[in-house]
Write an enzyme that holds these catalytic residues in place. Structure first.
Site, PDB file in Angstrom:
ATOM      1  N   SER A 226       0.791  -1.232   0.000  1.00 27.68           N
ATOM      2  CA  SER A 226       0.000   0.000   0.000  1.00 27.68           C
ATOM      3  C   SER A 226       0.826   1.287   0.000  1.00 27.68           C
ATOM      4  CB  SER A 226      -0.968   0.023   1.179  1.00 27.68           C
ATOM      5  OG  SER A 226      -0.282   0.240   2.388  1.00 27.68           O
TER       6      SER A 226
ATOM      7  N   LYS B 207       0.357   4.712   6.829  1.00 27.76           N
ATOM      8  CA  LYS B 207      -0.161   5.514   5.714  1.00 27.76           C
ATOM      9  C   LYS B 207       0.405   6.929   5.808  1.00 27.76           C
ATOM     10  CE  LYS B 207      -2.974   2.127   4.657  1.00 27.76           C
ATOM     11  NZ  LYS B 207      -2.586   1.181   3.645  1.00 27.76           N
TER      12      LYS B 207
END
Length: 186
Positions: A43, A84
């Protein structure tokens, strides 16, 4: 002769105290200051790769708020932490249209995405209102996070905004594997 057993006992006691102090200091550092995390999945490609081992700074956000483009680790669930990038801050409206990030209607450059041209990664258009929670502005004490690999990331587009209370800390240092040792900038 009688002093030898007493000296050995004192020496063992000294070693035990030193070991207990070292374990206590390590526990305090690990609990309150720094922790290790292993990147799990694609990701954050190409910035972070699967298996990168990083140090999480747990105390920085006790003195300052997260900044745009910080890479953060947060509790996504009771069993799983995610890593993230902070995109939207409290009080802001976020939109991505045609791979361009708009904060409060103004275009914002994402310099960390320049390497992604080789990966042909695109971000599907969305607005803050499209995300879970249907907010018009990011509420106080929340941030919007996205993975750098926008096509393959479970982030705020799926899980909603992230509360500042969920954030474990900021990370920017890859310490393993050796050929990947680096400090990640914004």
């Amino acid at each position: 002769m009688a002093d030898k057993p007493k000296e050995r006992k004192n020496e063992w006691w000294d070693w035990l105290k030193a070991l207990l102090i070292a374990l206590g200091v390590a526990f305090i550092i690990r609990t309150f200051f720094f922790a290790a995390i292993v990147v799990d999945g694609p990701s954050m490609l190409p910035t972070l790769q699967n298996g990168d081992q990083m140090i999480v700074n747990k105390f920085t956000y006790h003195f300052q708020e997260p900044e745009r483009f910080d890479i953060v680790v947060f509790h996504a669930s009771s069993e799983k932490d995610f890593i993230k990038r902070v995109i939207g801050l409290p009080g802001e409206h976020v939109e991505i249209k045609d791979d361009v990030l708009y904060i409060n209607g103004k275009e914002v450059s994402q310099p960390f995405l320049t390497d992604q041209q080789a990966y042909q990664i695109q971000t599907n258009d969305f607005t803050l209102e499209d995300l879970p929670g249907n907010h018009h502005k990011i509420p106080e004490n929340d941030v919007l996070v996205l993975g750098d690999n926008r096509e393959n990331s479970t982030d705020s587009r799926v899980i909603g905004l992230v509360s500042l209370d969920q954030i474990v800390g900021k990370t920017s240092l890859i310490y393993w594997p050796i050929d990947r040792i680096q400090i990640i900038g914004k």
